[in-house]
Design a protein around this motif. Sequence first.
Motif, PDB file in Angstrom:
ATOM      1  N   TRP A 373       0.752  -1.169  -0.019  1.00  0.00           N
ATOM      2  CA  TRP A 373       0.035   0.126   0.117  1.00  0.00           C
ATOM      3  C   TRP A 373       0.928   1.233   0.078  1.00  0.00           C
ATOM      4  CZ3 TRP A 373      -4.873   1.273  -0.947  1.00  0.00           C
ATOM      5  CH2 TRP A 373      -5.327   2.284  -0.481  1.00  0.00           C
ATOM      6  N   ALA A 374       1.885   1.264   0.881  1.00  0.00           N
ATOM      7  CA  ALA A 374       2.544   2.580   0.853  1.00  0.00           C
ATOM      8  C   ALA A 374       3.465   2.478  -0.331  1.00  0.00           C
ATOM      9  CB  ALA A 374       3.707   2.332   2.005  1.00  0.00           C
ATOM     10  N   SER A 375       4.139   1.481  -0.973  1.00  0.00           N
ATOM     11  CA  SER A 375       4.731   1.581  -2.057  1.00  0.00           C
ATOM     12  C   SER A 375       3.757   1.849  -3.322  1.00  0.00           C
ATOM     13  CB  SER A 375       5.364   0.020  -2.599  1.00  0.00           C
ATOM     14  OG  SER A 375       6.211  -0.191  -1.275  1.00  0.00           O
ATOM     15  N   GLY A 376       2.611   1.377  -3.235  1.00  0.00           N
ATOM     16  CA  GLY A 376       1.728   1.947  -4.323  1.00  0.00           C
ATOM     17  C   GLY A 376       1.572   3.426  -4.703  1.00  0.00           C
ATOM     18  N   TRP A 377       1.319   4.031  -3.122  1.00  0.00           N
ATOM     19  CA  TRP A 377       1.113   5.463  -3.108  1.00  0.00           C
ATOM     20  C   TRP A 377       2.173   6.179  -3.356  1.00  0.00           C
ATOM     21  CZ3 TRP A 377      -3.209   7.756  -4.212  1.00  0.00           C
ATOM     22  CH2 TRP A 377      -4.322   7.042  -3.788  1.00  0.00           C
ATOM     23  N   PHE A 378       3.473   5.709  -2.906  1.00  0.00           N
ATOM     24  CA  PHE A 378       4.736   6.297  -3.331  1.00  0.00           C
ATOM     25  C   PHE A 378       4.769   6.514  -4.977  1.00  0.00           C
ATOM     26  CE2 PHE A 378       9.093   6.014  -4.489  1.00  0.00           C
ATOM     27  CZ  PHE A 378       9.567   7.350  -3.718  1.00  0.00           C
ATOM     28  N   LEU A 379       4.333   5.620  -5.577  1.00  0.00           N
ATOM     29  CA  LEU A 379       4.514   5.584  -7.120  1.00  0.00           C
ATOM     30  C   LEU A 379       3.581   6.536  -7.732  1.00  0.00           C
ATOM     31  CD1 LEU A 379       4.960   1.679  -8.037  1.00  0.00           C
ATOM     32  CD2 LEU A 379       6.710   3.599  -8.135  1.00  0.00           C
ATOM     33  N   VAL A 380       2.475   6.537  -7.071  1.00  0.00           N
ATOM     34  CA  VAL A 380       1.509   7.749  -7.406  1.00  0.00           C
ATOM     35  C   VAL A 380       1.704   9.048  -6.955  1.00  0.00           C
ATOM     36  CG1 VAL A 380      -0.925   8.722  -6.805  1.00  0.00           C
ATOM     37  CG2 VAL A 380      -0.629   6.190  -7.035  1.00  0.00           C
ATOM     38  N   ALA A 381       2.641   9.277  -5.917  1.00  0.00           N
ATOM     39  CA  ALA A 381       3.068  10.570  -5.708  1.00  0.00           C
ATOM     40  C   ALA A 381       4.331  10.865  -6.536  1.00  0.00           C
ATOM     41  CB  ALA A 381       3.485  10.588  -3.977  1.00  0.00           C
ATOM     42  N   TRP A 382       5.047   9.906  -6.891  1.00  0.00           N
ATOM     43  CA  TRP A 382       6.202   9.979  -7.729  1.00  0.00           C
ATOM     44  C   TRP A 382       5.731  10.493  -9.342  1.00  0.00           C
ATOM     45  CZ3 TRP A 382       7.910   6.830 -12.007  1.00  0.00           C
ATOM     46  CH2 TRP A 382       9.104   7.291 -12.428  1.00  0.00           C
ATOM     47  N   ALA A 383       4.685   9.876  -9.675  1.00  0.00           N
ATOM     48  CA  ALA A 383       4.086  10.081 -11.061  1.00  0.00           C
ATOM     49  C   ALA A 383       3.629  11.324 -11.136  1.00  0.00           C
ATOM     50  CB  ALA A 383       3.025   9.020 -11.128  1.00  0.00           C
ATOM     51  N   THR A 384       3.089  12.130  -9.912  1.00  0.00           N
ATOM     52  CA  THR A 384       2.341  13.231 -10.138  1.00  0.00           C
ATOM     53  C   THR A 384       3.410  14.708  -9.783  1.00  0.00           C
ATOM     54  OG1 THR A 384       1.424  12.812  -8.033  1.00  0.00           O
ATOM     55  CG2 THR A 384      -0.007  12.269 -10.003  1.00  0.00           C
ATOM     56  N   ALA A 385       4.044  14.106  -8.533  1.00  0.00           N
ATOM     57  CA  ALA A 385       4.975  15.223  -8.100  1.00  0.00           C
ATOM     58  C   ALA A 385       6.473  15.111  -8.366  1.00  0.00           C
ATOM     59  CB  ALA A 385       4.705  15.444  -6.513  1.00  0.00           C
ATOM     60  N   HIS A 399       5.723  12.056 -20.097  1.00  0.00           N
ATOM     61  CA  HIS A 399       4.359  12.198 -19.821  1.00  0.00           C
ATOM     62  C   HIS A 399       3.754  10.629 -19.994  1.00  0.00           C
ATOM     63  CE1 HIS A 399      -0.029  13.519 -20.823  1.00  0.00           C
ATOM     64  NE2 HIS A 399       0.494  14.698 -20.643  1.00  0.00           N
ATOM     65  N   VAL A 400       4.362   9.944 -20.983  1.00  0.00           N
ATOM     66  CA  VAL A 400       4.123   8.425 -21.046  1.00  0.00           C
ATOM     67  C   VAL A 400       4.087   7.674 -19.767  1.00  0.00           C
ATOM     68  CG1 VAL A 400       4.350   6.248 -22.170  1.00  0.00           C
ATOM     69  CG2 VAL A 400       3.906   8.524 -23.392  1.00  0.00           C
ATOM     70  N   VAL A 401       5.460   7.995 -19.055  1.00  0.00           N
ATOM     71  CA  VAL A 401       5.798   7.169 -18.070  1.00  0.00           C
ATOM     72  C   VAL A 401       4.906   7.692 -16.966  1.00  0.00           C
ATOM     73  CG1 VAL A 401       7.489   7.303 -16.269  1.00  0.00           C
ATOM     74  CG2 VAL A 401       8.419   7.174 -18.466  1.00  0.00           C
ATOM     75  N   GLN A 402       4.451   8.939 -16.787  1.00  0.00           N
ATOM     76  CA  GLN A 402       3.539   9.159 -15.808  1.00  0.00           C
ATOM     77  C   GLN A 402       2.282   8.408 -15.931  1.00  0.00           C
ATOM     78  OE1 GLN A 402       1.412  12.940 -16.056  1.00  0.00           O
ATOM     79  NE2 GLN A 402       2.057  13.512 -13.963  1.00  0.00           N
ATOM     80  N   HIS A 403       1.477   8.315 -17.053  1.00  0.00           N
ATOM     81  CA  HIS A 403       0.302   7.692 -17.298  1.00  0.00           C
ATOM     82  C   HIS A 403       0.639   5.994 -17.147  1.00  0.00           C
ATOM     83  CE1 HIS A 403      -1.212  11.620 -19.508  1.00  0.00           C
ATOM     84  NE2 HIS A 403      -1.383  11.506 -17.990  1.00  0.00           N
ATOM     85  N   VAL A 404       1.436   5.688 -17.566  1.00  0.00           N
ATOM     86  CA  VAL A 404       1.648   4.132 -17.258  1.00  0.00           C
ATOM     87  C   VAL A 404       1.863   3.762 -16.029  1.00  0.00           C
ATOM     88  CG1 VAL A 404       3.175   2.243 -17.912  1.00  0.00           C
ATOM     89  CG2 VAL A 404       2.530   3.765 -19.752  1.00  0.00           C
ATOM     90  N   THR A 405       2.506   4.582 -15.179  1.00  0.00           N
ATOM     91  CA  THR A 405       2.696   4.428 -13.477  1.00  0.00           C
ATOM     92  C   THR A 405       1.401   4.369 -13.085  1.00  0.00           C
ATOM     93  OG1 THR A 405       4.920   5.331 -13.801  1.00  0.00           O
ATOM     94  CG2 THR A 405       3.832   5.101 -11.615  1.00  0.00           C
ATOM     95  N   LEU A 406       0.495   5.428 -13.298  1.00  0.00           N
ATOM     96  CA  LEU A 406      -0.765   5.661 -12.675  1.00  0.00           C
ATOM     97  C   LEU A 406      -1.626   4.492 -13.175  1.00  0.00           C
ATOM     98  CD1 LEU A 406      -1.343   9.479 -13.068  1.00  0.00           C
ATOM     99  CD2 LEU A 406      -0.699   8.003 -10.826  1.00  0.00           C
ATOM    100  N   ALA A 407      -1.516   3.955 -14.368  1.00  0.00           N
ATOM    101  CA  ALA A 407      -2.612   3.137 -14.813  1.00  0.00           C
ATOM    102  C   ALA A 407      -2.213   1.493 -14.639  1.00  0.00           C
ATOM    103  CB  ALA A 407      -3.075   3.448 -16.272  1.00  0.00           C
ATOM    104  N   VAL A 408      -0.972   1.151 -14.595  1.00  0.00           N
ATOM    105  CA  VAL A 408      -0.621  -0.187 -14.635  1.00  0.00           C
ATOM    106  C   VAL A 408       0.100  -0.667 -13.402  1.00  0.00           C
ATOM    107  CG1 VAL A 408       0.659  -2.013 -15.863  1.00  0.00           C
ATOM    108  CG2 VAL A 408      -0.395  -0.142 -17.192  1.00  0.00           C
ATOM    109  N   ILE A 409       1.208   0.120 -13.106  1.00  0.00           N
ATOM    110  CA  ILE A 409       2.157  -0.413 -12.067  1.00  0.00           C
ATOM    111  C   ILE A 409       1.691  -0.189 -10.722  1.00  0.00           C
ATOM    112  CG2 ILE A 409       4.820   0.082 -11.262  1.00  0.00           C
ATOM    113  CD1 ILE A 409       5.412   1.025 -13.846  1.00  0.00           C
ATOM    114  N   ALA A 410       1.310   1.245 -10.199  1.00  0.00           N
ATOM    115  CA  ALA A 410       0.520   1.703  -8.977  1.00  0.00           C
ATOM    116  C   ALA A 410      -0.502   0.733  -8.837  1.00  0.00           C
ATOM    117  CB  ALA A 410       0.438   2.890  -8.934  1.00  0.00           C
ATOM    118  N   PRO A 411      -1.615   0.742  -9.656  1.00  0.00           N
ATOM    119  CA  PRO A 411      -2.632  -0.381  -9.042  1.00  0.00           C
ATOM    120  C   PRO A 411      -2.479  -1.570  -8.689  1.00  0.00           C
ATOM    121  CG  PRO A 411      -3.064   1.087 -11.212  1.00  0.00           C
ATOM    122  CD  PRO A 411      -1.592   1.076 -11.016  1.00  0.00           C
TER     123      PRO A 411
END
Length: 656
Positions: A373-385, A399-411
């Motif tokens: 859970w903490a790792s997933g939200w760290f990735l969300v924070a890293w992708a956005t900030a 831009h592509v890295v940001q959306h792939v991280t949000l849609a595939v890796i963090a979930p």
Amino acid sequence: MSPTVLPGLPDAGSVTRWGLPAVTALRDASAAVTVGVLVLAAACVPGRLGSDGLSPTQELLRRAAVVGSVSWAASGSAVLLFAYSDAAGTVVGSARFWSEAWFFATQLEAGRPLLSGTMMAWTLALCCGALRRTSGLGFATLLALASLWPLALGGHSAGTLDHNVLVDLQLYHLLGVTVWTGGLVGLLFVRPRLGAALHTVAGRYSRIAGWCLVLVAGSGVAGALVRLPGLWAVESAYGALLAAKVVVLTVVGALGFWQRTRILRRIGEGGSGAFAMLVAVEVVLLLVGAGAGVALARTGIPGPTEDPSLDAAQVLLGRSLPPALGPGEWLTQWRPDLLWLPLATMVCVVYVGGVLKLRARGERWPAPRAVLWASGWFLVAWATAGAPGVYGPVIFSMHVVQHVTLAVIAPIMLVMAAPVTLALRAIEPRTDGSNGPREWIAEMLRSFVVVVASTPVVAAGVFIASFPLLYFTGVLRLSMESHTVHQLVAVQFLFVGLFFVGGLIGQDPHLHRTALHARLVLLVAALGLHGWFSATLLATDEVLAADWFGALQRPWGATLAEDQEIGALLGWVLGELPLVILAGFLVVQWISVRRHGRCRAEGRLAHPAPLSEVPSGAPQKPGDREASQQALLQRLEPDRRRDGIGQRHIRDEDRR
């Protein structure tokens, strides 16, 4: 010959001059009342979800919300007209006024938030007028909170260089003020109907008001810090005033908490004047918090020490270009996103609180899930900030890295953490007839939107279509220049990924548990179509959003065409690799389940039922075999459900 006259700004007339501040104040007050009474009705007063209708108290608050939302929508319409009249110096109703006002509302940045806010307010008014069940209060409350976003876009921060950051802070300020003020109005409105429940409802509102005070004070202080031109300004008169106001807000908040606790105790004991005292304390706290926020926004800021001229990047991005992207910048470049960073921090703290609550009751919760859970939200924070958020508006590949991280890796990490299961186990159900977080989570799982979105075929289809719709349409260019579209795209990718991955490997209560082979087919289709998208992006000759990326005048890095090829390759690798791992996980699980089923079948053949269980001398009737098979299925069903097989697959396997 008459002398030359240099005309100034045209006068819009006295109606606009006096009407604009009046209708603006009415709009803001109506928004506060509407949001506050809906929050109070949904989360504080009695009225169970699943009942046939609203409770009498909720019905009274619904009517107040109808009046407030209609007033919000009508005054918002007037604000739109008066704002154009004031900007253009045109009298309301003059020649060509309506056509030009429509152009102002639909084409200009100053008018679009006013139009969208008015349309959302009218939609909210229709929703409040139509809802008749408690479950509808949740949707109406979410819509009311979302309708504050256009107000934040049109706030005092809209004209500053740090537009996006200050808009986010303005949203927090509006959330705190509206829920706090409107909840107090709603509490006064329904006090005669509450009776003995007044103490419980007032206590819940008081806790919400305390968090609202934190939002109002925190957003005001953070906004002032963002406006400081440098650390040297902390030692200026403005910095001293800021420090003094922080101390005052802290002291006032502590005194208010102490006093509010004593008053709530007196209300529970039946004190006659305790409720009036509570209202007085809340009004004082509200005035101090709101006044401090206004003062911080209006206090003079020390002048800049740098050249006030702006380059192309500062005009488009609101900031200077980041340094050249190297290996170190992937981890060291951060720019706070004040929507996602606080959200990631809050949900991690809440998750840890739920785990600690289970342990206090003697229940265990797997530690790896908390790490995921903490790792997933760290990735969300890293992708956005982090680096993708910093470089995403500058180069296409990030831009592509940001959306792939949000849609595939963090979930994948967030789904494996099973947050809904933790919430349902850790949060106690309410016993006073009102609806808390546990009740609303259960209702959300049964809602029509979640039922449709969590259908595996729908989730897979939306996931597959999201990337082409973003990159092969004008949404990509729009997300660069619009903060609203940018945040909506990020939310959409995260939720689409959560629904898609949740349907594949989710451990939480799920309405659609598809058979393993069907999930594997959907995942293979997603792999193929995502690969097709990446290959198409790699082969295209057209540079996407070339006017935006070219206008930034980036002096470092690859050319626009080369960077787009890099983005296509990164999207291919970062998107396909996690999906391939998921496919392997599902294949292993499928093989394990089939082996588990064969072992059970061989065990039943090796150890048949004793003869004493079969009536002697009685022929076996045709229905006996079906009855025994049904009993066997009922015994095996919990084990097979734990392995993730659907009921239809259970029956097919046992028949084989």
